[in-house]
Design an enzyme around this catalytic site. Structure first.
Site, short mmCIF file in Angstrom:
data_model
loop_
_atom_site.label_atom_id
_atom_site.label_comp_id
_atom_site.label_asym_id
_atom_site.label_seq_id
_atom_site.Cartn_x
_atom_site.Cartn_y
_atom_site.Cartn_z
N ASP A 1 -22.29 10.44 11.18
CA ASP A 1 -21.90 11.60 11.99
C ASP A 1 -23.17 12.01 12.75
O ASP A 1 -24.08 12.60 12.17
CB ASP A 1 -21.41 12.72 11.06
CG ASP A 1 -21.27 14.06 11.77
OD1 ASP A 1 -21.36 14.09 13.01
OD2 ASP A 1 -21.08 15.08 11.07
N LYS B 1 -27.67 15.69 21.81
CA LYS B 1 -26.28 15.23 21.98
C LYS B 1 -25.62 15.88 23.21
O LYS B 1 -24.76 15.30 23.84
CB LYS B 1 -25.49 15.56 20.72
CG LYS B 1 -24.08 15.03 20.70
CD LYS B 1 -23.50 15.21 19.32
CE LYS B 1 -22.05 14.84 19.23
NZ LYS B 1 -21.55 15.03 17.87
N GLU C 1 -14.53 12.49 15.87
CA GLU C 1 -14.92 13.31 14.72
C GLU C 1 -13.72 13.94 14.00
O GLU C 1 -13.63 13.84 12.77
CB GLU C 1 -15.93 14.38 15.16
CG GLU C 1 -17.29 13.77 15.41
CD GLU C 1 -18.20 14.64 16.27
OE1 GLU C 1 -17.87 15.81 16.52
OE2 GLU C 1 -19.25 14.13 16.70
N ASP D 1 -12.68 21.82 15.08
CA ASP D 1 -14.05 21.34 14.85
C ASP D 1 -15.02 22.03 15.81
O ASP D 1 -15.07 21.69 16.99
CB ASP D 1 -14.05 19.81 15.05
CG ASP D 1 -15.42 19.18 14.83
OD1 ASP D 1 -16.40 19.92 14.64
OD2 ASP D 1 -15.51 17.94 14.85
#
Ligand code: AMP
Length: 585
Positions: A29, A91, A168, A190
């Site tokens: 992850d 990211k 994810e 999420d």
């Protein structure tokens, strides 16, 4: 039915192929704030701890002044004193062409992410005691093609064979649903450090099918931190007339205090923000103190929580279900611990979010399960994922013609026939776009290519077949073919923001080069440590036994000289001589 069978067949084939060459697989992850690694151990998905013993690794890279590279907790620890050479939340920049300049080198987001991946790989290898080559990496469901491609490239630069990119929320659902056979519809909400995703999934007899997904690639915990930062900066101005905008150290301390206050407010109704010596005013050093209540925090971040509502409603609508049909809500990502976020989700769904899975670990655990599926060690689960955004091409008048609609199950291949709009055109430009807007220029451009050599004919006569293929990783390939001449052009899209093959090869080379140098540096460091310890022992011995001085002193000087020279061979030699002599006393 036919389609499901096809996927099962493909999965079986991939498994057969995969078993042959795959060794230890890991699931990663790669988060905005923290990253996490897991692997399958005796049939169970298990977290692999980092080198510092923690279960997650901060996604932070720092370049120390001595050229050393720090990743994870050590990078986080020095962020205040070295903020300008510390890179956080990389990211958020994946898939863009931004560069990070450190000294005279410019790094792409892929290269910085690769440094994090290299660290995770090394940590996993240490714990597992074996080389790790293959990995499943997760990305937000709402990542575009270029962001997915950039993630894959980062893996390659880190020396990893990225066997699959999975979404994810899908990974979270895998971690949740592995041993659940009863049919149910679940919503995965999420909210991580930098991105927000919401997905609606159906679990039925071992098949996990994503029905719809939506989200916002630029919304996460960092935005909540920014609101608290604004609050502190404003208070500093009002109470102390202090401006910290040109003090990077103070800014970094405020950032850390803001995040800590936010986290504390998930548990308590108020928190004290203390920043001693944050600057100086005309009276001397400024010690900042302020109480932030949860009510105030909720007020300044309300718009961020509200921003998640639209995607939630849109995912439910796209899934073609009623809110009341949702059986369970899974919360993923650290920011779902914010009470107001929980309240919003409860308000919409009428369900208390399920707390049985760890929001920080479930994505990596799910990625490891998917790696088990690919390696053939997990056989009772099937995953049907979807593409989050529509794909198509630009047609005349700035129009976006969709070829594949969002939320279509992947892998998929779909064709559509287009024609020319000017008489006797000998080539056409195929401009590939991803997004939901009717106007072409409002969507994300994935790349353009030119189909040359089409037969000259009046406008509207040529038939150009454009075929889109989305693979299991969500990565797009486009082919255009003139049905008359058979001329075809094919590309795996390389958006202008992506790295070229040559750039990737360079980055791989740089990374290997760094690793080699790092190994040499570490070895030298270890030899120096041994030498310095021995010098200390020899000095103690000379104090205790005066007769040893004559023999030991010149040897100690020799070791000290070799240490200054940084030459490994002379350090080893001098250390050996001193060690041998020391043994005599
Ligand atoms: P992730 O990317 O899932 O690791 O999420 C990281 C984000 O979650 C960061 O912005 C953290 O500040 C935030 N976070 C972690 N724990 C909490 C908490 N208890 N309350 C609020 N936010 C949190």
């Amino acid at each position: 039915m036919e389609y499901t069978q096809l996927i099962v067949m493909m999965l079986w084939l991939t498994k057969k192929k995969a078993r042959k060459h795959m060794q230890t697989l890991i699931g990663i992850d790669l988060g905005t704030t923290n990253s996490c690694v897991a692997t399958m151990k005796n049939g169970t998905s298990t977290i692999i701890p980092s080198s510092t013993g923690a279960r997650t690794t901060p996604s932070i890279v720092a370049f120390a002044k001595n050229g050393e590279r720090l990743v994870g907790q050590p990078a986080k620890n020095q962020a205040v004193i070295n903020s300008e050479r510390t890179i956080v939340s990389i990211k958020r920049k994946m898939g863009s062409d931004s560069k990070i300049k450190i000294d005279d080198k410019k790094y792409s987001p892929q290269e910085i992410s690769a440094m994090i991946l290299t660290q995770l790989k090394k940590d996993a290898e240490k714990v597992l005691g074996t080389e790790v080559k293959d990995a499943v990496i997760t990305v937000p469901a709402y990542f575009t093609d270029s962001q997915r491609q950039a993630t894959k490239d980062a893996g390659r630069i880190a020396g990893l064979n990225v066997v699959r990119i999975i979404n994810e929320p899908t990974a979270a659902a895998l971690a949740y649903g592995l041993d659940r056979q009863e049919d149910q519809k679940i919503m995965v909400y999420d909210l991580g450090g930098g991105t927000f995703d919401v997905s609606i999934l159906e679990i039925s007899k071992g098949v996990i099918e994503v029905l719809a997904t939506s989200g916002n690639n630029h919304l996460g915990g960092d935005d909540f931190d920014n609101e608290v930062i604004k609050y502190i900066v404003n208070e500093l101005k009002i109470k102390h007339n202090l401006n910290i905008s040109s003090d990077p150290q103070a800014k970094q301390r405020v950032r850390e205090a803001a995040e800590a206050a936010k986290i504390e407010l998930s548990k308590y109704n108020k928190t004290e923000i203390l920043l001693p010596f944050i600057g100086t005013d005309k009276y001397g050093p400024v010690n900042f103190e302020s109480t932030l209540t949860r009510d105030k925090f909720n007020e300044i971040t309300k718009h961020l929580v509200e921003m998640t509502k639209g995607p939630v409603m849109s995912a439910i609508k796209d899934a073609g279900i009623k809110i009341s049909e949702i059986d369970k809500v899974l919360m993923v990502g650290g920011s779902t611990r914010i009470p107001a976020v929980n309240d919003l989700v409860f308000g919409i769904t009428g369900k208390q979010p399920f707390k049985g899975i760890n929001p920080d670990e479930c994505v990596a655990l799910g990625a490891a399960i998917q790696s088990g599926v690919l390696a053939g060690t997990v056989t009772d689960i099937l995953l049907l994922d979807i593409t989050p955004l529509s794909l198509g091409i630009e047609t005349v008048g700035n129009h976006f013609a969709k070829v594949i609609s969002r939320n279509t199950t992947i892998p998929i291949k779909k064709s559509q026939i287009f024609t020319t709009n000017a008489p006797y055109q000998s080539s056409v430009i195929v401009h590939v776009l991803q997004g939901e807007k009717a106007e072409a220029n409002l969507n994300k451009s994935l790349g353009k290519f030119n189909l040359r050599g089409i037969r000259r004919a009046p406008a509207g006569v040529p038939q150009i077949e454009v075929t889109f293929t989305i693979d299991v990783n969500g990565i797009v390939n486009v082919q255009a073919k003139d049905l008359d001449t058979g001329k075809r052009q094919e590309i795996t899209l390389e958006a202008s923001t992506n790295l070229s093959e040559a750039e990737i090869q360079n980055a791989i080379h740089d990374e290997m080069d760094y690793e080699e140098k790092e190994a040499i540096r570490k070895q030298l460091y270890e030899k120096k440590e041994i030498a310095m310890k021995l010098v200390e022992q020899a000095k103690a011995k000379m104090k205790e036994n005066k007769s040893s001085r004559k023999q030991l002193k010149p040897l100690v000087s020799k070791v000290e000289k070799s240490l200054r020279s940084n030459d490994e061979a002379s350090i080893i030699l001098a250390t050996q001589e001193l060690e041998e002599s020391l043994r005599k006393f």
